[in-house]
Design a protein around this motif. Structure first.
Motif, short mmCIF file in Angstrom:
data_model
loop_
_atom_site.label_atom_id
_atom_site.label_comp_id
_atom_site.label_asym_id
_atom_site.label_seq_id
_atom_site.Cartn_x
_atom_site.Cartn_y
_atom_site.Cartn_z
N LYS A 29 0.82 -1.22 0.00
CA LYS A 29 0.00 0.00 0.00
C LYS A 29 0.85 1.26 0.00
CE LYS A 29 -3.74 -2.37 2.45
NZ LYS A 29 -4.53 -2.47 3.71
N ASN A 30 2.12 1.13 0.37
CA ASN A 30 3.02 2.29 0.40
C ASN A 30 3.79 2.46 -0.91
OD1 ASN A 30 2.40 2.83 3.16
ND2 ASN A 30 3.82 1.21 3.79
N GLU A 31 3.61 1.53 -1.84
CA GLU A 31 4.31 1.61 -3.11
C GLU A 31 3.61 2.58 -4.07
OE1 GLU A 31 6.14 -2.92 -3.47
OE2 GLU A 31 4.27 -2.43 -4.51
N ARG A 32 4.35 3.01 -5.06
CA ARG A 32 3.79 3.83 -6.14
C ARG A 32 4.13 3.13 -7.45
NH1 ARG A 32 6.31 9.45 -5.94
NH2 ARG A 32 4.89 9.74 -7.69
N PRO A 33 3.31 2.17 -7.87
CA PRO A 33 3.63 1.39 -9.08
C PRO A 33 3.79 2.27 -10.31
CG PRO A 33 1.79 0.41 -7.86
CD PRO A 33 2.03 1.75 -7.27
N LEU A 34 4.74 1.91 -11.15
CA LEU A 34 4.92 2.62 -12.40
C LEU A 34 4.17 1.96 -13.54
CD1 LEU A 34 8.71 3.61 -12.22
CD2 LEU A 34 6.70 5.03 -11.78
N LEU A 35 3.59 0.79 -13.28
CA LEU A 35 2.75 0.12 -14.27
C LEU A 35 1.29 0.43 -14.00
CD1 LEU A 35 4.38 -3.44 -14.49
CD2 LEU A 35 4.68 -1.50 -16.04
N LEU A 36 0.52 0.56 -15.05
CA LEU A 36 -0.90 0.85 -14.93
C LEU A 36 -1.69 -0.43 -14.72
CD1 LEU A 36 -1.24 3.38 -17.90
CD2 LEU A 36 -1.01 3.91 -15.46
N HIS A 37 -2.64 -0.37 -13.80
CA HIS A 37 -3.51 -1.51 -13.52
C HIS A 37 -4.89 -1.22 -14.09
CE1 HIS A 37 -5.77 -4.60 -11.46
NE2 HIS A 37 -4.70 -5.05 -10.81
N PRO A 38 -5.47 -2.13 -14.88
CA PRO A 38 -6.76 -1.83 -15.52
C PRO A 38 -7.92 -1.64 -14.56
CG PRO A 38 -6.15 -4.13 -15.84
CD PRO A 38 -4.95 -3.45 -15.27
N SER A 91 3.83 11.38 -18.97
CA SER A 91 3.46 10.50 -17.87
C SER A 91 4.51 9.41 -17.73
CB SER A 91 2.09 9.86 -18.13
OG SER A 91 1.87 8.77 -17.26
N VAL A 92 5.16 9.37 -16.58
CA VAL A 92 6.17 8.33 -16.33
C VAL A 92 5.51 6.96 -16.31
CG1 VAL A 92 7.88 7.47 -14.68
CG2 VAL A 92 7.65 9.93 -15.08
N ARG A 93 4.34 6.89 -15.74
CA ARG A 93 3.64 5.60 -15.66
C ARG A 93 3.21 5.15 -17.06
NH1 ARG A 93 -0.94 5.16 -11.53
NH2 ARG A 93 -0.32 2.97 -11.66
N GLY A 94 2.80 6.09 -17.88
CA GLY A 94 2.46 5.74 -19.25
C GLY A 94 3.66 5.23 -20.01
N ARG A 95 4.78 5.94 -19.94
CA ARG A 95 5.99 5.53 -20.64
C ARG A 95 6.48 4.17 -20.15
NH1 ARG A 95 9.23 9.26 -19.10
NH2 ARG A 95 10.45 8.05 -17.62
N THR A 96 6.46 3.96 -18.83
CA THR A 96 6.95 2.70 -18.28
C THR A 96 6.08 1.53 -18.72
OG1 THR A 96 7.80 3.88 -16.34
CG2 THR A 96 7.56 1.49 -16.16
N THR A 97 4.77 1.71 -18.71
CA THR A 97 3.87 0.64 -19.13
C THR A 97 4.09 0.29 -20.59
OG1 THR A 97 2.22 1.32 -17.48
CG2 THR A 97 1.45 -0.05 -19.29
N ILE A 98 4.26 1.30 -21.43
CA ILE A 98 4.53 1.07 -22.85
C ILE A 98 5.81 0.26 -23.04
CG2 ILE A 98 5.18 2.20 -25.02
CD1 ILE A 98 3.31 4.52 -24.16
N GLU A 136 -5.66 8.62 -18.87
CA GLU A 136 -4.95 9.69 -18.19
C GLU A 136 -3.45 9.64 -18.45
OE1 GLU A 136 -5.83 9.53 -14.07
OE2 GLU A 136 -7.96 10.03 -14.30
N HIS A 137 -2.96 8.48 -18.91
CA HIS A 137 -1.51 8.29 -19.05
C HIS A 137 -1.06 7.90 -20.45
CE1 HIS A 137 -0.99 8.38 -14.64
NE2 HIS A 137 -2.14 7.77 -14.61
N LEU A 138 -1.99 7.45 -21.29
CA LEU A 138 -1.64 6.97 -22.62
C LEU A 138 -2.47 7.69 -23.67
CD1 LEU A 138 -1.78 3.15 -21.80
CD2 LEU A 138 0.30 4.55 -21.91
N GLU A 139 -1.87 7.93 -24.84
CA GLU A 139 -2.63 8.46 -25.95
C GLU A 139 -2.19 7.76 -27.23
OE1 GLU A 139 -2.12 12.63 -26.21
OE2 GLU A 139 0.00 12.56 -26.74
N PHE A 140 -3.10 7.72 -28.19
CA PHE A 140 -2.87 6.98 -29.42
C PHE A 140 -2.76 7.95 -30.59
CE2 PHE A 140 -4.97 4.25 -26.41
CZ PHE A 140 -4.28 3.05 -26.53
N VAL A 141 -1.91 7.62 -31.53
CA VAL A 141 -1.71 8.43 -32.73
C VAL A 141 -2.76 8.01 -33.76
CG1 VAL A 141 -0.11 9.08 -34.56
CG2 VAL A 141 0.76 8.61 -32.25
#
Length: 282
Positions: free
Chosen positions: A150-159, A192-199, A166-171
């Protein structure tokens, strides 16, 4: 997306016995950073696979591609159960207390979940795929026992807990091979760091996936262009009920053709929202 109902097998006596055995092993301080010598079986139950397949409609939780026609449901752990890849090294223990936690289980296709060489739009082929990766901004907050996550800040997005839009956009709508690519959304002028990391971790820019999203876009944009055409025709004949009906039918056709049960829902929502904002203002 809302959290689907957990299958009964995860509450069974067998599942609880497994959790008790694992907890007992890690209760010994000597095993705090050891690999669990037994097996994790509760999450493999067929009820779990079926529940995930039903909840996601046979789609990968990360790339939203239909995999069901070509491969079985792979039950992926959002937080890895046995070990975590840190600085390129597989490091025990993993999040063993979440090995059969329903909110930690997701369906994943092979390309998103398994490290393998992939081709990307720019640069040489590279190895990518989630596997045991679970990057954090700092290792100081890495959880090692129940509740610490609960104290973590994940860099991956959870569905379940994150809105990918909020973190990803499409061309799209460039008319080039760039259509179908994905990139981090800019938030207050920064990526978005979380967006970039998930990609990067889930290889969401792999060429085959980009091409498949582009084919989806071509069909979607074609229907949206019909909406624009019918709107223009209705505007030229404001008193013609047939023109108005043709416009309304075109809008309905988009919504009925591209539903939330289809592939690439996040991209579809973004494109329809942007197109309608352009068409109607706002």
């Amino acid at each position: 997306m809302p959290i689907p109902q957990a299958p009964a097998s995860l509450s069974s006596a067998a599942a609880q016995r497994e959790r008790t055995r694992i907890a007992a092993f890690y209760a010994d301080p000597a095993n705090e950073f050891a690999r669990y010598p037994g097996t994790f079986n509760a999450y493999k139950h067929e009820q779990v696979r079926q529940a995930l397949k039903d909840a996601f409609g046979g789609r990968c939780a990360y790339c939203e591609t239909f995999y069901d026609a070509t491969q079985p449901t792979a039950v992926e752990h959002f937080r890895p159960k046995g070990e975590v890849t840190i600085a390129g090294q597989r490091t025990p223990p993993g999040y063993w207390w979440l090995a059969s936690n329903w909110n930690n289980l997701l369906p994943s296709c092979t390309d998103c979940n398994s490290p393998r060489k992939q081709d990307f739009p720019a640069g040489l082929p590279a190895t990518a795929g989630k596997a045991n990766a679970f990057p954090l901004p700092t290792e100081k907050r890495r959880a090692h026992r129940d509740g610490e996550e609960k104290n973590e800040r994940p860099l991956l997005l959870h569905p379940y807990f994150d809105d990918p839009e909020e973190h990803l956009e499409f061309v799209w709508d460039t008319g080039t091979v760039d259509d179908g690519q994905i990139r981090p959304r800019r938030i207050r002028g920064r990526e978005s760091v979380r967006g970039r990391t998930t990609i990067e971790v889930c290889a969401l820019q792999r060429l085959g996936l980009v091409a498949n999203r582009r084919r989806h876009l071509i069909k979607l944009v074609a229907l949206l262009e019909v909406v624009a055409q019918r709107k223009a025709e209705a505007a030229k004949a404001p008193g013609d009920p047939d023109a108005r009906k043709a416009f309304e039918d075109a809008v309905v056709a988009v919504r009925e053709t591209f539903t939330d049960d289809d592939e690439y829902v996040a991209m579809t929502h973004q494109v329809i929202k942007a197109f309608f904002a352009r068409l109607f203002g706002g």
